[in-house]
Design a protein around this motif. Structure first.
Motif, mmCIF file in Angstrom:
data_model
loop_
_atom_site.group_PDB
_atom_site.id
_atom_site.type_symbol
_atom_site.label_atom_id
_atom_site.label_comp_id
_atom_site.label_asym_id
_atom_site.label_seq_id
_atom_site.Cartn_x
_atom_site.Cartn_y
_atom_site.Cartn_z
ATOM 1 N N ASN A 169 -42.951 12.507 32.016
ATOM 2 C CA ASN A 169 -41.557 12.475 31.593
ATOM 3 C C ASN A 169 -41.284 11.178 30.828
ATOM 4 N N LEU A 170 -40.092 11.088 30.271
ATOM 5 C CA LEU A 170 -39.741 10.002 29.368
ATOM 6 C C LEU A 170 -38.368 9.445 29.751
ATOM 7 N N ILE A 171 -38.275 8.124 29.841
ATOM 8 C CA ILE A 171 -37.005 7.423 30.069
ATOM 9 C C ILE A 171 -36.935 6.268 29.090
ATOM 10 N N TRP A 172 -35.721 5.978 28.602
ATOM 11 C CA TRP A 172 -35.529 4.786 27.780
ATOM 12 C C TRP A 172 -34.200 4.144 28.148
ATOM 13 N N ARG A 173 -34.042 2.892 27.736
ATOM 14 C CA ARG A 173 -32.781 2.176 27.955
ATOM 15 C C ARG A 173 -32.190 1.804 26.606
ATOM 16 N N ARG A 174 -30.969 2.300 26.377
ATOM 17 C CA ARG A 174 -30.282 2.084 25.105
ATOM 18 C C ARG A 174 -28.884 1.578 25.398
ATOM 19 N N ALA A 175 -28.540 0.434 24.805
ATOM 20 C CA ALA A 175 -27.223 -0.180 25.030
ATOM 21 C C ALA A 175 -26.950 -0.355 26.522
ATOM 22 N N GLY A 176 -27.987 -0.721 27.270
ATOM 23 C CA GLY A 176 -27.829 -0.981 28.693
ATOM 24 C C GLY A 176 -27.791 0.235 29.587
ATOM 25 N N HIS A 203 -28.981 8.948 32.780
ATOM 26 C CA HIS A 203 -28.164 9.945 32.085
ATOM 27 C C HIS A 203 -29.056 10.905 31.310
ATOM 28 N N ARG A 204 -28.808 12.191 31.473
ATOM 29 C CA ARG A 204 -29.565 13.219 30.750
ATOM 30 C C ARG A 204 -28.848 13.501 29.431
ATOM 31 N N VAL A 205 -29.559 13.316 28.332
ATOM 32 C CA VAL A 205 -28.931 13.384 27.019
ATOM 33 C C VAL A 205 -29.733 14.284 26.082
ATOM 34 N N GLN A 206 -29.074 14.722 25.053
ATOM 35 C CA GLN A 206 -29.733 15.415 23.945
ATOM 36 C C GLN A 206 -29.801 14.436 22.796
ATOM 37 N N ALA A 207 -31.023 14.040 22.414
ATOM 38 C CA ALA A 207 -31.169 12.980 21.419
ATOM 39 C C ALA A 207 -32.479 13.140 20.677
ATOM 40 N N SER A 208 -32.488 12.708 19.428
ATOM 41 C CA SER A 208 -33.709 12.726 18.616
ATOM 42 C C SER A 208 -34.535 11.479 18.907
ATOM 43 N N ASP A 209 -35.678 11.368 18.250
ATOM 44 C CA ASP A 209 -36.517 10.190 18.447
ATOM 45 C C ASP A 209 -35.859 8.920 17.930
ATOM 46 N N LEU A 210 -34.756 9.062 17.174
ATOM 47 C CA LEU A 210 -34.012 7.877 16.746
ATOM 48 C C LEU A 210 -33.489 7.111 17.961
ATOM 49 N N ALA A 211 -33.084 7.835 19.009
ATOM 50 C CA ALA A 211 -32.613 7.174 20.229
ATOM 51 C C ALA A 211 -33.717 6.326 20.834
ATOM 52 N N LEU A 212 -34.935 6.814 20.786
ATOM 53 C CA LEU A 212 -36.054 6.054 21.325
ATOM 54 C C LEU A 212 -36.280 4.787 20.513
ATOM 55 N N ARG A 213 -36.114 4.905 19.216
ATOM 56 C CA ARG A 213 -36.307 3.733 18.363
ATOM 57 C C ARG A 213 -35.167 2.734 18.503
ATOM 58 N N GLU A 214 -34.017 3.185 18.976
ATOM 59 C CA GLU A 214 -32.889 2.287 19.215
ATOM 60 C C GLU A 214 -32.953 1.629 20.593
ATOM 61 N N ALA A 215 -33.871 2.079 21.445
ATOM 62 C CA ALA A 215 -33.943 1.593 22.816
ATOM 63 C C ALA A 215 -34.573 0.208 22.889
ATOM 64 N N ASP A 216 -34.124 -0.594 23.868
ATOM 65 C CA ASP A 216 -34.742 -1.904 24.056
ATOM 66 C C ASP A 216 -35.868 -1.858 25.080
ATOM 67 N N ARG A 240 -46.466 2.700 12.328
ATOM 68 C CA ARG A 240 -45.755 2.024 13.407
ATOM 69 C C ARG A 240 -44.248 2.233 13.246
ATOM 70 N N LEU A 241 -43.609 2.717 14.318
ATOM 71 C CA LEU A 241 -42.177 2.994 14.285
ATOM 72 C C LEU A 241 -41.364 2.030 15.137
ATOM 73 N N LYS A 242 -41.963 1.521 16.219
ATOM 74 C CA LYS A 242 -41.209 0.660 17.133
ATOM 75 C C LYS A 242 -42.174 -0.117 18.010
ATOM 76 N N ASP A 243 -41.881 -1.388 18.222
ATOM 77 C CA ASP A 243 -42.577 -2.205 19.214
ATOM 78 C C ASP A 243 -41.565 -2.657 20.256
ATOM 79 N N TRP A 244 -42.015 -2.689 21.520
ATOM 80 C CA TRP A 244 -41.153 -3.146 22.605
ATOM 81 C C TRP A 244 -41.760 -4.360 23.281
ATOM 82 N N SER A 245 -40.907 -5.252 23.725
ATOM 83 C CA SER A 245 -41.326 -6.326 24.625
ATOM 84 C C SER A 245 -41.360 -5.767 26.038
#
Length: 274
Positions: A169-176, A203-216, A240-245
């Motif tokens: 499964n997949l989880i991300w954090r966006r805007a906290g 939160h369960r959301v409907q989102a494209s991969d753009l949301a993943l790229r916006e995640a911190d 390369r689309l996104k790097d995370w710390s």
């Protein structure tokens, strides 16, 4: 171990007409056991057959032996019916196996690279969430890459909405805010994801991969491997689309690993150093 071969007319063998679970077992104790059994029960109800004596499963984890193992449970509708038409009264079959297991702590600590898959998952709400045997989409998605440096592939549906990874499964954090894809059209509702949802506001959301790229921060997870922080996202072509710390990804991993008996983030430095 039930190692009897399945007959060729078994519907699980012929059509993927059945369910499976992979359960982490530590010294004879199954982790998230109730959640796995409840998902099996939901799956059997969706497919329209009854599980054969679920009580007989209770003794299986104790038979897995010492150490860390993975117990794989498979139940099919059994034989019968004509073509795709199932039998009026099913006689389901159980099969199970046990294998030693060693997790990958370097992925817990150092994170992983994932790629976007070209394959798009089809919608089938009646099968969404359950772990049925018909996994050809996941097989084709995993066939897309051979690079050992890429740990997982991220799957979207036909509308380009994020769903899951090929086996996690997949989880991300966006805007906290912690977010995970909705799984009401396709995808597997993982037991670790469900357990985390009872502890954390996800939160369960409907989102494209753009949301993943916006995640911190972002993670892939399942009830066997635990939680792998994402270090990098690449396209299907390798761009390369996104790097995370990884510095801001500790708390979710610790919460998840406490459910599996794995080290939390504060313990990983010593573990990996060994």
């Amino acid at each position: 171990m039930l190692d009897e071969p399945l007959p060729l007319d078994d519907r699980g063998f012929a059509y993927g007409d059945g369910l499976f679970e992979t359960v982490l077992v530590r010294d004879g104790q199954a982790l998230l056991w109730r959640a796995h059994l409840e998902r099996l029960e939901r799956g059997a109800e969706r497919l329209g057959f009854e599980l054969p004596d679920p009580a007989s499963l209770q003794a299986l984890p104790a038979r897995c032996g010492p150490g860390l193992t993975v117990l794989k449970l498979v139940v099919t509708r059994g034989s019968g019916g004509r073509g795709y038409r199932p039998p009026g009264v099913a006689e389901p079959r159980w099969r199970w196996s046990v294998a030693p297991f060693a997790p990958q702590p370097e992925r817990w600590r150092h994170g992983v690279v994932v790629r976007l898959c070209q394959l798009r998952l089809s919608w089938q709400p009646r099968l969404a969430g359950i772990k049925h045997l018909a996994r050809l989409e996941n097989v084709l998605a995993r066939q897309e890459w051979q690079d050992e440096n890429i740990a997982e592939g991220i799957l979207c549906d036909g509308d380009g909405n994020l769903v899951e990874a090929t086996a996690m499964n997949l989880i991300w954090r966006r805007a906290g805010v912690l977010e995970t894809p909705r799984l009401d059209r396709c995808g597997v509702a993982g037991t670790l994801l469900e357990a985390l949802g009872e502890r954390l506001p996800i939160h369960r959301v409907q989102a494209s991969d753009l949301a993943l790229r916006e995640a911190d921060a972002a993670w892939v997870l399942n009830s066997v491997q635990g939680v792998w922080p994402l270090r990098r996202l690449v396209s299907a072509e390798g761009t390369r689309l996104k790097d995370w710390s990884l510095e801001r990804q500790d708390s979710l991993q610790s919460a998840a690993h406490s459910l599996l008996g794995y080290p939390g983030s504060e313990d990983l430095r010593d573990l990996v150093a060994k």
